[in-house]
Every structure is written in structure tokens, then in C-alpha cells.
Design a protein around this motif. Structure first.
Motif, PDB file in Angstrom:
ATOM      1  N   ARG A   7       0.801  -1.168   0.088  1.00 41.17           N
ATOM      2  CA  ARG A   7      -0.039  -0.170   0.023  1.00 41.17           C
ATOM      3  C   ARG A   7       0.766   1.181  -0.009  1.00 41.17           C
ATOM      4  N   PHE A   8       1.952   1.131   0.414  1.00 41.94           N
ATOM      5  CA  PHE A   8       2.874   2.293   0.214  1.00 41.94           C
ATOM      6  C   PHE A   8       4.302   2.060  -0.142  1.00 41.94           C
ATOM      7  N   PRO A   9       4.960   3.047  -0.678  1.00 39.15           N
ATOM      8  CA  PRO A   9       6.243   2.900  -1.325  1.00 39.15           C
ATOM      9  C   PRO A   9       7.406   2.633  -0.153  1.00 39.15           C
ATOM     10  N   PRO A  11       9.034   2.793   3.020  1.00 40.98           N
ATOM     11  CA  PRO A  11       8.901   3.610   4.054  1.00 40.98           C
ATOM     12  C   PRO A  11      10.078   4.197   4.417  1.00 40.98           C
ATOM     13  N   LEU A  14      10.904   7.244   2.562  1.00 39.44           N
ATOM     14  CA  LEU A  14       9.842   8.323   2.568  1.00 39.44           C
ATOM     15  C   LEU A  14      10.362   8.952   4.065  1.00 39.44           C
ATOM     16  N   LEU A 142       3.740  -1.489  10.221  1.00 35.64           N
ATOM     17  CA  LEU A 142       4.217  -1.345   8.980  1.00 35.64           C
ATOM     18  C   LEU A 142       3.642  -2.533   8.317  1.00 35.64           C
ATOM     19  N   ILE A 145      -0.626  -2.343   7.888  1.00 32.94           N
ATOM     20  CA  ILE A 145      -0.840  -1.453   7.283  1.00 32.94           C
ATOM     21  C   ILE A 145      -0.313  -1.419   5.824  1.00 32.94           C
ATOM     22  N   GLN A 147       1.410  -3.436   4.472  1.00 31.29           N
ATOM     23  CA  GLN A 147       1.175  -4.571   3.480  1.00 31.29           C
ATOM     24  C   GLN A 147       2.369  -5.014   2.304  1.00 31.29           C
ATOM     25  N   ARG A 159       5.516  -0.838  -2.487  1.00 28.28           N
ATOM     26  CA  ARG A 159       5.108  -0.334  -3.711  1.00 28.28           C
ATOM     27  C   ARG A 159       6.115   0.182  -4.603  1.00 28.28           C
TER      28      ARG A 159
END
Lengths: 160, 156
Positions: A7-9, A11, A14, A142, A145, A147, A159
Motif C-alpha cells: 500500500r505504500f512505497p 517507508p 520516505l 508497517l 497497514i 502490506q 509499492r
């Protein structure tokens, strides 16, 4: 349910502080007071409690890598009824399970569960065990959420 | 029920505990998320895991109204929270609530959160939950004293 879509790049790219915390956590539990197998048995159980395919795949691979049998790995989910764990391992699993299991009528980690663990581990061991559990406690959000893709390298699991 | 510390100063037994605490406490150091939101989710986690230590710690450091802080336990039926705060609280609650028939954090919940937060904000929110996640076992196993300073909380 889309169990394998991150679901996200990455972490850590970022938010570098997440990367830094990850590095420190990985260095934390190797002081020898808790056997390597116990660490991963406990961490596998936590992955199961949170239904995280990512965390369970990771720990199963580690357990296989250190020569644990499929019988013991497979028995972690119902360790209370299993004959393949010793009393110290059972106390560690009980502690981990208590931390992450709802207890509507009392405290999660009872004096009894703590006292049983304290029979098998000294204070350094108990603090290390809390850190072994806390290490996964940090990664659980992590994993559930964000995934990440199970069983891939850290550079490919987020991602793209 | 034990309300006195079971373990003396954990960092004395495992010095890296202090280093980890410092590292995980930096996840929101840039202030990506408002302090109020971080307090709300931290307070909710403390309630969910049944830790007076966490709830007292969050309330002691809170800069918010009594109405909002008191409503965190029943946030779903409260008018005091923004849509973004509600999405963050829903995500927080999902992580810590067993779901026997599926994944804890559903796509619907995540998509709702993603309407209100950027990728970076979501990662910081996740990191903040992880920060608390790291401390949960120390608090529930070690049972530090409630409502005293960090220096005093592990004194038996």
C-alpha cells in the motif's frame, strides 16, 4: 482482500527515521540471553496473531534457515497443546501471546504469566524478551497497514 | 493485579533499550503529523491494550481539550474529531483489534485514511503506531509505575 499489494512505497525512503529505528532494532536481540530459535518462535507467533503473511513468511524462513523442524514450526500456532516445546519456550510464547491478546476482565500480562517466565529467564533475559516482542511490535503496523509483499527482498517488497 | 514495577530499569539490563527508545521516538521528529493527532492515537492504543501507564503518559503530555481527550475511548460516536483524525483512529484501532474473518486493516480503511493523508504522512502515522508497538511489551511485562517521571517509573 488484496493480500499481496503493497500500500505504500518503501517507508524508509520516505521517512529515514523508520530506517534508523529498523537498524537499531535488528541489532538489539543478539546478546545470547534468549536462544535464536526462541526469538523466531515468539516472533512467528506474533505474526500469526496479527494474521500477517509477511511476518510469518519471514520468521518461517529464518526458522528453516537455523535448522528448525517443520514439526516445531508447524506447531507454533497451537503451541499450548504441542509437546515439541520446552518449558522456557512455552513461557516465552505465553508472554508474547498475553501481550497481544485482549483481556477484558484484567491485565493482559498477569502476575502468573510473568512469574512463569521469570522462572526460566533472568532480568536481562526478560528485558531481552520484551525487546524481541517489541521489535515485532514496531513492525506490526508497517506489515498490516503497509502490506509489504511476503518473501521478497526489502527493495522489492514495497509499492514500486 | 500488579501495579508496581516487575523489572528494575530495563536499560540497565539491556543498554540498547535506551538506543532503541531514542530511535523509535524520532519517527515524527520533523513534525509531519500534528502533535494532537499523535497523542490521540497513542492514547487510543493505551486504552486498547489496557495500559494505565500509556494512557497516563499520553494525558500528562497532552495539549488538547478535556472534551476531546475524554472522547477518544468513544470516538466513533463523538462530534469532536475531524475526518482525518477519525480515519487515523480507525486505522489505529484496526491494527490492535483481532479480526477472525480477514485482515485487520482492510482496503476500505486504508483507502479512507489515504484520502486524508499523503504517503509520507501515512508512513509517519504507521511509524508512530510502531513506536508505541515497541513499548507495549515493556509496559505490559515490566509494569512501570503510572504517572511518574521516566527516572522514577522503574523504581521497585
Amino acid at each position: 482482500m488484496s493480500a499481496t499489494t503493497p500500500r505504500f512505497p518503501n517507508p524508509g525512503s520516505l521517512v529515514p527515521a523508520v530506517n534508523d529505528a529498523t537498524k537499531v532494532l535488528y541489532q538489539a536481540t543478539g546478546n545470547g540471553s534468549i536462544p535464536r530459535a526462541t526469538i523466531s518462535l515468539v516472533q512467528l507467533r506474533i505474526g500469526q496473531i496479527f494474521q500477517s503473511e509477511y511476518l510469518t513468511t519471514l520468521q518461517v524462513n529464518i526458522l528453516r534457515g537455523i535448522g528448525e523442524t517443520e514439526e516445531r514450526i508447524g506447531a507454533v500456532a497451537d503451541w499450548k497443546d504441542a509437546a515439541v516445546f520446552d518449558d522456557a519456550e512455552r513461557a516465552a510464547l505465553a508472554l508474547a501471546e498475553a501481550v497481544f491478546t485482549e483481556s477484558p476482565t484484567g491485565q493482559r500480562v498477569t502476575d502468573e504469566v510473568y512469574a512463569e517466565a521469570a522462572k526460566h529467564y533472568d532480568e536481562e533475559g526478560l528485558v531481552t524478551l520484551a525487546t524481541v516482542i517489541g521489535q515485532i511490535g514496531f513492525f506490526v503496523p508497517l506489515a498490516v497497514i503497509g502490506q509489504p509483499i511476503p518473501g521478497t527482498s526489502p527493495s522489492k517488497q514495497w509499492r514500486q | 493485579m500488579s501495579t508496581s514495577p516487575r523489572i528494575e530499569n530495563p536499560a540497565q539490563h539491556l543498554p540498547v533499550v535506551g538506543e532503541i527508545a531514542a530511535a523509535v521516538n524520532r519517527v515524527n521528529e520533523e513534525g509531519v503529523l500534528p502533535k494532537e493527532l499523535v497523542t490521540l492515537v497513542g492514547l487510543r492504543v493505551g486504552q486498547l491494550v489496557g495500559s494505565s501507564y500509556f494512557t497516563a503518559r499520553q494525558l500528562g503530555e497532552a495539549e488538547d481539550t478535556p472534551e476531546r481527550l475524554g472522547a477518544v475511548a468513544t470516538w466513533r460516536t463523538s462530534p469532536y474529531f475531524t475526518e482525518a483524525e477519525r480515519a487515523a483512529l480507525a486505522l489505529t484501532e484496526a491494527v490492535h483489534t483481532p479480526n477472525p474473518t480477514g485482515e485487520r486493516v482492510s482496503d476500505e480503511l486504508f483507502d479512507e485514511a489515504a484520502k486524508h493523508f499523503s504517503d509520507k504522512e501515512l508512513v509517519v502515522l504507521t511509524g508512530v503506531l510502531g513506536q508505541i508497538g515497541y513499548f507495549i511489551p515493556l509496559a505490559l511485562i515490566g509494569s512501570p509505575k503510572v504517572g511518574v517521571s521516566f527516572a522514577e517509573q522503574w523504581q521497585k
